[in-house]
Write a protein that holds these residues in place. Structure first.
Motif, mmCIF file in Angstrom:
data_model
loop_
_atom_site.group_PDB
_atom_site.id
_atom_site.type_symbol
_atom_site.label_atom_id
_atom_site.label_comp_id
_atom_site.label_asym_id
_atom_site.label_seq_id
_atom_site.Cartn_x
_atom_site.Cartn_y
_atom_site.Cartn_z
ATOM 1 N N LEU A 117 39.317 30.372 50.471
ATOM 2 C CA LEU A 117 40.063 31.330 51.287
ATOM 3 C C LEU A 117 41.391 30.737 51.752
ATOM 4 O O LEU A 117 42.426 31.423 51.753
ATOM 5 C CB LEU A 117 39.223 31.754 52.491
ATOM 6 C CG LEU A 117 38.039 32.690 52.186
ATOM 7 C CD1 LEU A 117 37.157 32.830 53.418
ATOM 8 C CD2 LEU A 117 38.539 34.052 51.724
ATOM 9 N N THR A 118 41.363 29.472 52.143
ATOM 10 C CA THR A 118 42.603 28.810 52.559
ATOM 11 C C THR A 118 43.606 28.771 51.424
ATOM 12 O O THR A 118 44.807 29.034 51.619
ATOM 13 C CB THR A 118 42.304 27.387 53.056
ATOM 14 O OG1 THR A 118 41.450 27.460 54.198
ATOM 15 C CG2 THR A 118 43.588 26.653 53.420
ATOM 16 N N ARG A 135 35.437 28.283 52.490
ATOM 17 C CA ARG A 135 36.598 28.171 53.371
ATOM 18 C C ARG A 135 37.801 27.612 52.620
ATOM 19 O O ARG A 135 38.943 28.060 52.813
ATOM 20 C CB ARG A 135 36.266 27.274 54.572
ATOM 21 C CG ARG A 135 35.156 27.807 55.475
ATOM 22 C CD ARG A 135 35.207 27.151 56.857
ATOM 23 N NE ARG A 135 35.347 25.715 56.786
ATOM 24 C CZ ARG A 135 34.332 24.845 56.743
ATOM 25 N NH1 ARG A 135 33.085 25.309 56.740
ATOM 26 N NH2 ARG A 135 34.543 23.544 56.698
ATOM 27 N N ILE A 165 48.127 35.536 49.700
ATOM 28 C CA ILE A 165 47.139 36.601 49.533
ATOM 29 C C ILE A 165 46.232 36.603 50.753
ATOM 30 O O ILE A 165 45.497 35.646 51.003
ATOM 31 C CB ILE A 165 46.322 36.382 48.247
ATOM 32 C CG1 ILE A 165 47.246 36.435 47.040
ATOM 33 C CG2 ILE A 165 45.208 37.418 48.121
ATOM 34 C CD1 ILE A 165 46.601 36.027 45.748
ATOM 35 N N GLN A 166 46.291 37.665 51.526
ATOM 36 C CA GLN A 166 45.510 37.750 52.755
ATOM 37 C C GLN A 166 44.078 38.152 52.415
ATOM 38 O O GLN A 166 43.700 39.320 52.474
ATOM 39 C CB GLN A 166 46.157 38.747 53.720
ATOM 40 C CG GLN A 166 47.575 38.373 54.128
ATOM 41 C CD GLN A 166 47.644 36.971 54.708
ATOM 42 O OE1 GLN A 166 46.927 36.650 55.652
ATOM 43 N NE2 GLN A 166 48.514 36.131 54.165
ATOM 44 N N ALA A 167 43.297 37.168 52.049
ATOM 45 C CA ALA A 167 41.939 37.417 51.578
ATOM 46 C C ALA A 167 40.917 37.028 52.633
ATOM 47 O O ALA A 167 41.077 36.039 53.349
ATOM 48 C CB ALA A 167 41.677 36.630 50.288
ATOM 49 N N GLY A 168 39.860 37.803 52.706
ATOM 50 C CA GLY A 168 38.710 37.469 53.530
ATOM 51 C C GLY A 168 37.456 37.573 52.682
ATOM 52 O O GLY A 168 37.501 38.033 51.540
ATOM 53 N N GLN A 204 40.136 40.287 47.376
ATOM 54 C CA GLN A 204 39.350 39.605 48.395
ATOM 55 C C GLN A 204 38.437 38.602 47.686
ATOM 56 O O GLN A 204 38.398 38.538 46.465
ATOM 57 C CB GLN A 204 38.552 40.605 49.213
ATOM 58 C CG GLN A 204 39.409 41.651 49.927
ATOM 59 C CD GLN A 204 40.432 41.030 50.859
ATOM 60 O OE1 GLN A 204 40.061 40.376 51.840
ATOM 61 N NE2 GLN A 204 41.714 41.208 50.576
ATOM 62 N N LEU A 252 43.871 30.819 48.884
ATOM 63 C CA LEU A 252 44.415 32.156 48.652
ATOM 64 C C LEU A 252 45.426 32.533 49.728
ATOM 65 O O LEU A 252 46.499 33.075 49.428
ATOM 66 C CB LEU A 252 43.276 33.179 48.622
ATOM 67 C CG LEU A 252 42.352 33.122 47.404
ATOM 68 C CD1 LEU A 252 41.150 34.035 47.614
ATOM 69 C CD2 LEU A 252 43.101 33.521 46.130
ATOM 70 N N ASN A 253 45.107 32.252 50.970
ATOM 71 C CA ASN A 253 46.021 32.608 52.058
ATOM 72 C C ASN A 253 47.334 31.835 51.967
ATOM 73 O O ASN A 253 48.411 32.388 52.221
ATOM 74 C CB ASN A 253 45.344 32.363 53.404
ATOM 75 C CG ASN A 253 44.223 33.362 53.670
ATOM 76 O OD1 ASN A 253 44.278 34.494 53.212
ATOM 77 N ND2 ASN A 253 43.193 32.937 54.389
ATOM 78 N N ARG A 254 47.256 30.565 51.566
ATOM 79 C CA ARG A 254 48.483 29.780 51.396
ATOM 80 C C ARG A 254 49.329 30.302 50.241
ATOM 81 O O ARG A 254 50.557 30.112 50.220
ATOM 82 C CB ARG A 254 48.136 28.320 51.181
ATOM 83 C CG ARG A 254 47.672 27.605 52.449
ATOM 84 C CD ARG A 254 47.250 26.183 52.172
ATOM 85 N NE ARG A 254 46.896 25.479 53.409
ATOM 86 C CZ ARG A 254 46.316 24.295 53.443
ATOM 87 N NH1 ARG A 254 46.026 23.657 52.304
ATOM 88 N NH2 ARG A 254 46.019 23.736 54.607
#
Length: 390
Positions: free
Chosen positions: A312-313, A309, A320-323, A165, A315-317
């Motif tokens: 996080l973007t 932001r 990796i489903q990070a918050g 995360q 990582l998600n791309r």
């Protein structure tokens, strides 16, 4: 790199097999200096304190710094381990060893990520720095500040465990000494003295009544971590002194003065006790003496900030489903963000609860995920700086 697993496993095992207690990081630091050029670093330097600093790109202000500390805590109970503490053994999809979670796994993942990026033709828009710092287990942030005296990054990434995360803050830490005074007497005539241990028990009871402050970072907890009377051993003597060490987790805006005032104001005048900030003191493996106040401030960046932001973007791309999250323990971010005000994020494999444990371990999928995550963060955060300049 065709086989990421082989590269990261070889590297992390090499790091784990080199014990590196605080003040004894020399062997792993020398290994790091020899290894970084193999992964595309242009320049490697060691500062007088023994911190290792690798750079890609031109030396200039700005850019990105990734930090991992090299030191680990000791193995006090090797007989209780089921795996060699310095073996780096792989068993049931985990790697075992002292420092694997805190934080040699993150260091290996970051180095392999840089190596893959370089093979893909990555030329960062600003300087990219990687620091292997010493002494973090004794003084969070202190040695990273020595690195920051040499470089001025726009962004710092702390590689401490986050479970993949994105950490945007942490509680800080104050180490406090509570000195309780009494009066000596022969223990056969204890009524002629004032027992400092009794006073210490009363002082602890009063301190325990303090309401812990809280915020989005968690609670400003207070825990007694050790206690010793004086003289020690006290054969037939009523102790004239007792010293208690308190671990106080601090929140945003708290200072040494505010923390100490809260404790001292809670102590009745009939208890001869006073709290003060502890001092750390250690010698680095290069022979440098380091001392300072044991206070590491909290820090926090709002998840709504653009740079958070963007991270996080990225990582998600990368899958990796990070918050956003926050650290529960203290990190070198107290130096970069808490004291220097540098935009700082935390991202690393494994979980806080894995650190400092018997059979310390790191899941293979966390380690490999960290490589992918670091690649995404390094690309994204340096690209952002290029856009800001243009």
């Amino acid at each position: 790199m065709k086989n990421r697993w082989e590269h990261v496993l070889k590297l992390v095992q090499a790091l784990v097999k080199r014990p590196s207690l605080t003040g004894e990081e020399g062997e792993v630091a020398d290994f790091l200096q020899r290894t970084l050029p193999e992964y595309g670093f242009d320049q490697i330097v060691q500062d007088p304190y023994g911190n290792v600093l690798g750079r890609i790109g031109q030396s200039a202000a700005g850019g990105l710094l990734f930090d991992a500390h090299l030191d680990t805590v000791a193995v006090h109970n090797p007989e209780d381990w089921h795996h060699d503490p310095y073996g780096g053994e792989v068993w049931q999809d985990k790697i075992f060893g002292r420092g694997i979670a805190d934080m040699k796994g993150a260091l290996a993942a970051a180095i392999v990520a840089v190596g893959e990026l370089r093979l893909e033709g990555w030329e960062p828009s600003g300087p990219f720095w990687l620091s292997g710092t010493v002494g973090e287990e004794v003084a969070e942030g202190a040695m990273l500040e020595k690195v920051l005296d040499r470089v001025q990054p726009e962004t710092t990434i702390i590689g401490e465990s986050t479970g993949l995360q994105l950490a945007v803050g942490q509680r800080g830490r104050a180490e406090i000494i509570l000195d309780v005074k009494g009066r000596s007497a022969h223990s056969a005539h204890a009524d002629l003295g004032i027992n400092a241990i009794t006073g210490a028990m009363q002082a602890l009871a009063e301190v325990a009544k303090l309401e812990a402050p809280s915020s989005g970072l968690g609670e400003g907890s207070l825990v007694a971590t050790d206690i010793i009377s004086s003289p020690y051993p006290g054969r037939s003597v009523v102790p004239s002194g007792c010293r208690i060490t308190l671990d106080r987790r601090v929140l945003l805006g708290e200072t040494p003065t505010s923390v100490l005032e809260g404790i001292n104001n809670s102590l009745p005048s009939e208890i001869n006790a006073r709290a003060k900030l502890a001092r750390y003191a250690f010698q680095t493996y290069t022979g440098r003496a380091v001392t300072g106040d044991s206070f590491a401030p909290a820090w926090y960046f709002e998840p709504s900030q653009r740079r958070v932001r963007e991270a996080l973007t990225a990582l998600n791309r990368a899958g990796i489903q990070a918050g956003p999250t926050t650290y529960g323990f203290c990190t070198n971010g107290s130096g970069s963000a808490g004291k220097r005000g540098i935009f700082t994020l935390g991202f690393g494999p494994g979980h806080e609860a894995d650190a400092h444990t018997t059979d310390e371990s790191l899941a293979v999928d966390q380690l490999l995920g960290a490589v992918q995550g670091y690649k995404a963060l390094f690309r994204s955060l340096l690209r952002r700086e290029e856009n800001v300049r243009s």
